[in-house]
Write an enzyme that holds these catalytic residues in place. Structure first.
Site, PDB file in Angstrom:
ATOM      1  N   ARG A  44       0.842  -1.101  -0.022  1.00  0.00           N
ATOM      2  CA  ARG A  44       0.254   0.011  -0.131  1.00  0.00           C
ATOM      3  C   ARG A  44       0.875   1.121  -0.056  1.00  0.00           C
ATOM      4  O   ARG A  44       0.393   2.380   0.392  1.00  0.00           O
ATOM      5  CB  ARG A  44      -0.886   0.040   1.165  1.00  0.00           C
ATOM      6  CG  ARG A  44      -2.076  -0.952   0.974  1.00  0.00           C
ATOM      7  CD  ARG A  44      -2.968  -1.176   2.126  1.00  0.00           C
ATOM      8  NE  ARG A  44      -4.155  -1.911   2.053  1.00  0.00           N
ATOM      9  CZ  ARG A  44      -4.242  -3.308   2.741  1.00  0.00           C
ATOM     10  NH1 ARG A  44      -2.975  -3.225   3.553  1.00  0.00           N
ATOM     11  NH2 ARG A  44      -5.160  -3.925   2.571  1.00  0.00           N
TER      12      ARG A  44
ATOM     13  N   LYS B 163       3.109  11.553 -11.079  1.00  0.00           N
ATOM     14  CA  LYS B 163       2.218  10.758 -11.849  1.00  0.00           C
ATOM     15  C   LYS B 163       2.997   9.461 -12.236  1.00  0.00           C
ATOM     16  O   LYS B 163       3.837   9.488 -13.054  1.00  0.00           O
ATOM     17  CB  LYS B 163       2.004  11.584 -13.099  1.00  0.00           C
ATOM     18  CG  LYS B 163       0.806  12.527 -12.946  1.00  0.00           C
ATOM     19  CD  LYS B 163       0.512  13.442 -14.059  1.00  0.00           C
ATOM     20  CE  LYS B 163      -0.132  12.652 -15.087  1.00  0.00           C
ATOM     21  NZ  LYS B 163      -0.776  13.855 -15.997  1.00  0.00           N
TER      22      LYS B 163
ATOM     23  N   GLU C  66       9.479  17.904 -24.541  1.00  0.00           N
ATOM     24  CA  GLU C  66       8.898  18.433 -23.223  1.00  0.00           C
ATOM     25  C   GLU C  66       9.400  19.764 -22.767  1.00  0.00           C
ATOM     26  O   GLU C  66       8.579  20.512 -21.924  1.00  0.00           O
ATOM     27  CB  GLU C  66       8.884  17.151 -22.326  1.00  0.00           C
ATOM     28  CG  GLU C  66       8.266  16.095 -22.666  1.00  0.00           C
ATOM     29  CD  GLU C  66       6.764  15.957 -22.357  1.00  0.00           C
ATOM     30  OE1 GLU C  66       6.319  17.104 -21.982  1.00  0.00           O
ATOM     31  OE2 GLU C  66       6.168  14.989 -22.751  1.00  0.00           O
TER      32      GLU C  66
ATOM     33  N   LYS D   4       7.031  22.944 -14.006  1.00  0.00           N
ATOM     34  CA  LYS D   4       6.182  21.852 -13.687  1.00  0.00           C
ATOM     35  C   LYS D   4       6.112  22.016 -11.997  1.00  0.00           C
ATOM     36  O   LYS D   4       4.812  21.591 -11.825  1.00  0.00           O
ATOM     37  CB  LYS D   4       6.838  20.419 -14.108  1.00  0.00           C
ATOM     38  CG  LYS D   4       6.078  19.449 -13.546  1.00  0.00           C
ATOM     39  CD  LYS D   4       6.319  18.255 -14.278  1.00  0.00           C
ATOM     40  CE  LYS D   4       5.115  17.058 -14.318  1.00  0.00           C
ATOM     41  NZ  LYS D   4       5.602  15.914 -14.932  1.00  0.00           N
TER      42      LYS D   4
ATOM     43  N   GLU E 157      -4.358  16.750 -10.791  1.00  0.00           N
ATOM     44  CA  GLU E 157      -4.849  17.047 -12.231  1.00  0.00           C
ATOM     45  C   GLU E 157      -6.328  17.270 -12.075  1.00  0.00           C
ATOM     46  O   GLU E 157      -7.044  16.766 -12.878  1.00  0.00           O
ATOM     47  CB  GLU E 157      -4.384  16.085 -13.041  1.00  0.00           C
ATOM     48  CG  GLU E 157      -4.448  16.396 -14.491  1.00  0.00           C
ATOM     49  CD  GLU E 157      -3.911  15.394 -15.397  1.00  0.00           C
ATOM     50  OE1 GLU E 157      -2.857  15.866 -16.129  1.00  0.00           O
ATOM     51  OE2 GLU E 157      -4.307  14.268 -15.383  1.00  0.00           O
TER      52      GLU E 157
ATOM     53  N   ARG F 203      -3.416  21.821 -13.524  1.00  0.00           N
ATOM     54  CA  ARG F 203      -2.069  20.820 -13.917  1.00  0.00           C
ATOM     55  C   ARG F 203      -2.569  20.176 -15.647  1.00  0.00           C
ATOM     56  O   ARG F 203      -1.490  19.675 -16.115  1.00  0.00           O
ATOM     57  CB  ARG F 203      -2.209  19.593 -12.839  1.00  0.00           C
ATOM     58  CG  ARG F 203      -0.972  18.498 -13.402  1.00  0.00           C
ATOM     59  CD  ARG F 203      -0.567  17.677 -12.060  1.00  0.00           C
ATOM     60  NE  ARG F 203       0.403  16.720 -12.577  1.00  0.00           N
ATOM     61  CZ  ARG F 203       1.036  16.133 -11.706  1.00  0.00           C
ATOM     62  NH1 ARG F 203       0.727  16.211 -10.369  1.00  0.00           N
ATOM     63  NH2 ARG F 203       2.058  15.294 -12.040  1.00  0.00           N
TER      64      ARG F 203
ATOM     65  N   ASN G 106      -0.687  18.655 -20.436  1.00  0.00           N
ATOM     66  CA  ASN G 106      -0.957  17.702 -21.365  1.00  0.00           C
ATOM     67  C   ASN G 106      -1.247  18.354 -22.955  1.00  0.00           C
ATOM     68  O   ASN G 106      -1.434  17.796 -23.773  1.00  0.00           O
ATOM     69  CB  ASN G 106      -2.457  17.175 -21.174  1.00  0.00           C
ATOM     70  CG  ASN G 106      -2.295  16.016 -19.913  1.00  0.00           C
ATOM     71  OD1 ASN G 106      -1.347  15.310 -19.833  1.00  0.00           O
ATOM     72  ND2 ASN G 106      -3.214  16.308 -19.006  1.00  0.00           N
TER      73      ASN G 106
ATOM     74  N   HIS H 219      -0.306  16.337 -25.965  1.00  0.00           N
ATOM     75  CA  HIS H 219      -0.416  14.927 -25.486  1.00  0.00           C
ATOM     76  C   HIS H 219      -1.567  14.313 -25.915  1.00  0.00           C
ATOM     77  O   HIS H 219      -1.740  12.948 -26.110  1.00  0.00           O
ATOM     78  CB  HIS H 219      -0.263  14.648 -24.061  1.00  0.00           C
ATOM     79  CG  HIS H 219       1.242  15.042 -23.761  1.00  0.00           C
ATOM     80  ND1 HIS H 219       1.888  16.105 -23.700  1.00  0.00           N
ATOM     81  CD2 HIS H 219       1.982  14.194 -22.970  1.00  0.00           C
ATOM     82  CE1 HIS H 219       3.262  16.034 -23.322  1.00  0.00           C
ATOM     83  NE2 HIS H 219       3.246  14.905 -22.805  1.00  0.00           N
TER      84      HIS H 219
ATOM     85  N   HIS I  99       8.146   9.006 -27.643  1.00  0.00           N
ATOM     86  CA  HIS I  99       7.158   9.991 -26.991  1.00  0.00           C
ATOM     87  C   HIS I  99       7.179  11.363 -27.413  1.00  0.00           C
ATOM     88  O   HIS I  99       6.317  12.017 -27.716  1.00  0.00           O
ATOM     89  CB  HIS I  99       7.213   9.609 -25.731  1.00  0.00           C
ATOM     90  CG  HIS I  99       6.422  10.577 -24.743  1.00  0.00           C
ATOM     91  ND1 HIS I  99       5.121  10.414 -24.626  1.00  0.00           N
ATOM     92  CD2 HIS I  99       6.674  11.850 -24.080  1.00  0.00           C
ATOM     93  CE1 HIS I  99       4.539  11.455 -23.950  1.00  0.00           C
ATOM     94  NE2 HIS I  99       5.412  12.163 -23.387  1.00  0.00           N
TER      95      HIS I  99
END
Length: 359
Positions: free
Chosen positions: A119, A140, A182, A224, A234, A238, A242, A245, A262
């Site tokens: 957990r 993320k 990016e 960021k 998000e 946030r 994207n 993306h 990517h």
């Protein structure tokens, strides 16, 4: 060495950037007092730097290393399960620490393992690619699914990010280009001054020297960090991260993960989003200059001819921002400022086809 603090509602952690900052890792681990340390890396990074990291940690802590195959295909449920099994067999516990030593794939996968093992146990990001300046910060973590990229994951912050620029010296040009996409994204959505700097200084990837590389990493992480501190999970601002993306992820998934980089896919997505911004908002943006610059750097500027628009739209409707079949696109109001609009799949199908016919 430069240090940036990432602050969220639930945690605060340092991002250390510079040459040989890996020497700070032992101090960070001492503060965590781990029962055991598990290094997760990929086959490429392991060949170059695996022994260096092991020799840094091993004298102080019980250390294990797990090497995954290099490439996007490793961000899968099967590899996630293998890692969980390995951690259980080595009897890691809640006081153990996992080190994500590699690029974005290793970071995303390892972070998700750490988030779910017992957990949640501590982990540290040790990025080795320029692309990971984005993915290593912000918490993320995820794996891919055939139905979509990063669809299974969590928000789980690391205890630290140790970004040693020494590890970036061995990056092939394709990897450097992918990460540079990016950096450009951060500039387009949040910093006109950074965008102007990049356009003026970087005409070719050969122009990315050590000084410029460190500046790009620091500026990108600062942007960021600012966004993440305002919206950790998000739910609002946030989502501007994207930009490019929604279409980029669709192109990447349609090609098959690992077939196209990517960054290349995101670059194409950013060009479309810039064109869409001009068309939908009736504004002027330096679209032609951006396209010309992308071509010089080596980015693709069109969707692959082999990809069908209808299939791309189907993938875009599965984007995490999509609600009730309304596809949300992050757009530019100007360089450094964003907004968003939603489109039906029929509207976006028509717009993508129009852009493809023009390009």
């Amino acid at each position: 060495m430069k240090s940036i603090k990432i602050k969220t509602t639930e945690s605060e952690y340092p991002v250390l950037v510079g040459e040989n900052v890996i020497s700070e890792l032992t101090t960070i681990l001492n503060d965590l007092s781990p029962s055991k340390v598990l290094i997760v890396t990929d086959s490429n990074v392991d060949k170059l730097f695996g022994e260096k990291l092991v020799s840094t940690i091993c004298p102080h802590f019980t250390t294990y290393k797990y090497v995954i195959t290099s490439g996007e295909e490793a961000k899968s449920f099967d590899v996630f399960y293998e890692l969980q099994t390995y951690a259980l067999k080595q009897q890691l516990d809640r006081k153990s620490v996992i080190l994500a030593f590699g690029g974005g794939v290793v970071g995303d996968l390892t972070g998700f393992v750490a988030a779910t093992f017992m957990r949640g146990i501590p982990y540290i990001q040790i990025p080795t690619t320029l692309l990971a300046h984005d993915s290593a910060v912000g918490g993320k973590v995820a794996i891919n699914h055939p139905e979509g990229k990063n669809m299974i994951g969590a928000f789980y912050q690391p205890k630290a990010v140790v970004y040693d620029s020494h590890f970036l010296g061995s990056l092939p040009s394709e990897e450097m280009r992918s990460g540079f996409a990016e950096v450009i994204k951060h500039a387009l959505i949040r910093s006109e001054s950074l965008f102007q700097y990049l356009q003026n200084e970087i005409h070719d990837l050969q122009d990315v020297n050590h000084e410029r590389l460190e500046k790009m990493i620091l500026e990108g992480i600062k942007i960021k960090a600012d966004v993440v501190s305002k919206d950790e999970k998000e739910l609002g601002i946030r989502e501007i991260l994207n930009f490019g993306h929604t279409l980029g992820h669709a192109i990447e998934a349609e090609a098959g993960y690992g077939k196209l980089s990517h960054g290349d896919c995101v670059a194409t997505g950013m060009l479309f989003a810039t064109w869409l911004s001009m068309k939908s908002l009736n504004i002027s943006l330096p679209y032609e200059e951006l396209k010309s610059w992308f071509k010089k750097i080596g980015f693709p500027t069109t969707i692959p001819d082999s990809q069908d628009t209808e299939n791309l739209i189907k993938r875009m409707t599965k984007d995490k921002k999509t609600k009730a079949n309304q596809i949300k696109m992050i757009l530019l109001k100007r360089i450094g400022e964003t907004t968003s609009l939603t489109y039906t799949d029929e509207e976006l199908h028509s717009l993508v086809n129009e852009w493809r016919s023009i390009e």
